[in-house]
Design a protein around this motif. Structure first.
Motif, PDB file in Angstrom:
ATOM      1  N   ARG A   1       0.839  -1.027   0.113  1.00 39.21           N
ATOM      2  CA  ARG A   1      -0.049   0.048  -0.137  1.00 39.21           C
ATOM      3  C   ARG A   1       0.902   1.123  -0.016  1.00 39.21           C
ATOM      4  NH1 ARG A   1      -5.024  -0.858   1.882  1.00 39.21           N
ATOM      5  NH2 ARG A   1      -5.235   0.931   3.146  1.00 39.21           N
ATOM      6  N   ILE A   2       0.738   1.930  -1.091  1.00 36.51           N
ATOM      7  CA  ILE A   2       1.671   3.191  -1.212  1.00 36.51           C
ATOM      8  C   ILE A   2       0.867   4.632  -0.963  1.00 36.51           C
ATOM      9  CG2 ILE A   2       2.974   4.577  -2.829  1.00 36.51           C
ATOM     10  CD1 ILE A   2       3.221   1.965  -4.614  1.00 36.51           C
ATOM     11  N   ARG A   3       1.380   5.154   0.039  1.00 36.60           N
ATOM     12  CA  ARG A   3       0.602   6.299   0.804  1.00 36.60           C
ATOM     13  C   ARG A   3       0.116   7.234  -0.594  1.00 36.60           C
ATOM     14  NH1 ARG A   3       2.747  10.262   5.506  1.00 36.60           N
ATOM     15  NH2 ARG A   3       0.834  11.478   5.593  1.00 36.60           N
ATOM     16  N   ASN A   4      -1.161   7.677  -0.724  1.00 36.25           N
ATOM     17  CA  ASN A   4      -1.583   8.703  -1.521  1.00 36.25           C
ATOM     18  C   ASN A   4      -1.667   8.144  -2.932  1.00 36.25           C
ATOM     19  OD1 ASN A   4      -2.006  10.759   0.530  1.00 36.25           O
ATOM     20  ND2 ASN A   4       0.101  11.365  -0.033  1.00 36.25           N
ATOM     21  N   ARG A   5      -1.431   6.878  -2.864  1.00 37.34           N
ATOM     22  CA  ARG A   5      -1.562   6.088  -4.494  1.00 37.34           C
ATOM     23  C   ARG A   5      -2.234   4.715  -4.251  1.00 37.34           C
ATOM     24  NH1 ARG A   5       4.226   6.142  -7.009  1.00 37.34           N
ATOM     25  NH2 ARG A   5       2.869   5.299  -8.879  1.00 37.34           N
ATOM     26  N   GLY A   6      -2.914   4.319  -3.343  1.00 35.08           N
ATOM     27  CA  GLY A   6      -3.355   3.044  -3.139  1.00 35.08           C
ATOM     28  C   GLY A   6      -2.716   1.998  -2.919  1.00 35.08           C
ATOM     29  N   SER A   7      -3.302   0.769  -3.543  1.00 35.90           N
ATOM     30  CA  SER A   7      -2.421  -0.493  -3.407  1.00 35.90           C
ATOM     31  C   SER A   7      -1.994  -1.202  -4.548  1.00 35.90           C
ATOM     32  CB  SER A   7      -3.330  -1.547  -2.695  1.00 35.90           C
ATOM     33  OG  SER A   7      -3.640  -1.093  -1.165  1.00 35.90           O
ATOM     34  N   ARG A   8      -1.069  -2.111  -4.668  1.00 32.27           N
ATOM     35  CA  ARG A   8      -0.934  -2.659  -5.872  1.00 32.27           C
ATOM     36  C   ARG A   8      -0.020  -3.929  -5.404  1.00 32.27           C
ATOM     37  NH1 ARG A   8       5.139  -0.373  -8.259  1.00 32.27           N
ATOM     38  NH2 ARG A   8       6.288  -0.644  -6.259  1.00 32.27           N
ATOM     39  N   VAL A   9       0.019  -5.062  -6.533  1.00 33.25           N
ATOM     40  CA  VAL A   9       0.535  -6.222  -5.970  1.00 33.25           C
ATOM     41  C   VAL A   9       2.091  -5.926  -6.003  1.00 33.25           C
ATOM     42  CG1 VAL A   9       1.121  -8.459  -7.032  1.00 33.25           C
ATOM     43  CG2 VAL A   9      -1.144  -7.478  -7.530  1.00 33.25           C
TER      44      VAL A   9
END
Length: 216
Positions: free
Chosen positions: A67-75
């Motif tokens: 989970r990347i702050r201000n950018r959401g989640s990714r695999v």
């Protein structure tokens, strides 16, 4: 009778979303670095955004999502360096399981290990790397199961989930199945001989070979 509706909220909905997302990541249906948009996933799985968010938090704890702050989640992208570090941890845990399996295995379980070894030989001879990869995973799973070391099993399940893509790439690398076959057969023979030290050493030698292959 009408099919029971799947709950869209609550703990059961979160578990459903978690299971579906985890399976998609492990099966390669969601690629490393792929964005995981909560609205889209909620619609896809028929649950609320809150359920998706909770599932993503649990997947982050397993090392499958970041989970990347201000950018959401990714695999999560697992680098080669991280894959090597994870495999080093596997050496200790899988070596422990192999040693315990050598002591705990029943005659029937030893026969099943031998059968797996024979199936792996056939897969290599027939040039079937995907079948060999599946049998490889079955062998490691069977050894962990026989060991009865549940704490190690749970830790390894989490570690191995992070290595799926790297392990699949290795399985398809030309010549790799032939090389690892002998390593796996040595593991089987040591366990069948009920020699815990040799079983642990065979597993460590195999995973050291995996580390070398990851670095190539």
């Amino acid at each position: 009778m009408p099919k029971e509706a799947r709950p869209s909220t609550g703990e059961q909905a979160k578990r459903h979303a978690f299971a579906q997302l985890r399976q998609a990541i492990l099966h390669g249906e969601m690629a490393p670095a792929q964005r995981l948009v909560e609205n889209e996933l909620a619609e896809q799985f028929g649950v609320t955004r809150a359920s998706i968010r909770a599932a993503l938090i649990d997947l982050e704890a397993q090392g499958l999502v970041e989970r990347i702050r201000n950018r959401g989640s990714r695999v999560r992208v697992v680098t080669v360096e991280e894959a090597v570090a994870i495999t080093e941890c596997r050496m200790a845990l899988e070596g422990l399981c192999a040693a315990k399996a050598a002591v705990a295995a029943s005659d029937e379980q030893l026969t099943r290990l031998a059968d797996l070894g024979a199936a792996m030989k056939k897969a290599v001879a027939d040039g079937e790397p995907v079948t060999y990869s599946d049998l490889n995973h079955q062998l490691h799973d069977r050894i962990r199961e026989i060991s009865g070391q549940q704490t190690a099993v749970e830790l390894l399940e989490r570690l191995n989930a992070q290595l799926v893509r790297h392990r699949f790439k290795l399985a398809l690398r030309p010549g790799r199945p032939q090389q690892s076959l002998n390593e796996h057969l040595a593991m089987i023979e040591a366990i069948r001989a009920r020699d815990p030290q040799a079983a642990e050493a065979a597993v460590r030698a195999h995973l050291a070979s995996v580390i070398d292959a990851l670095g190539d």
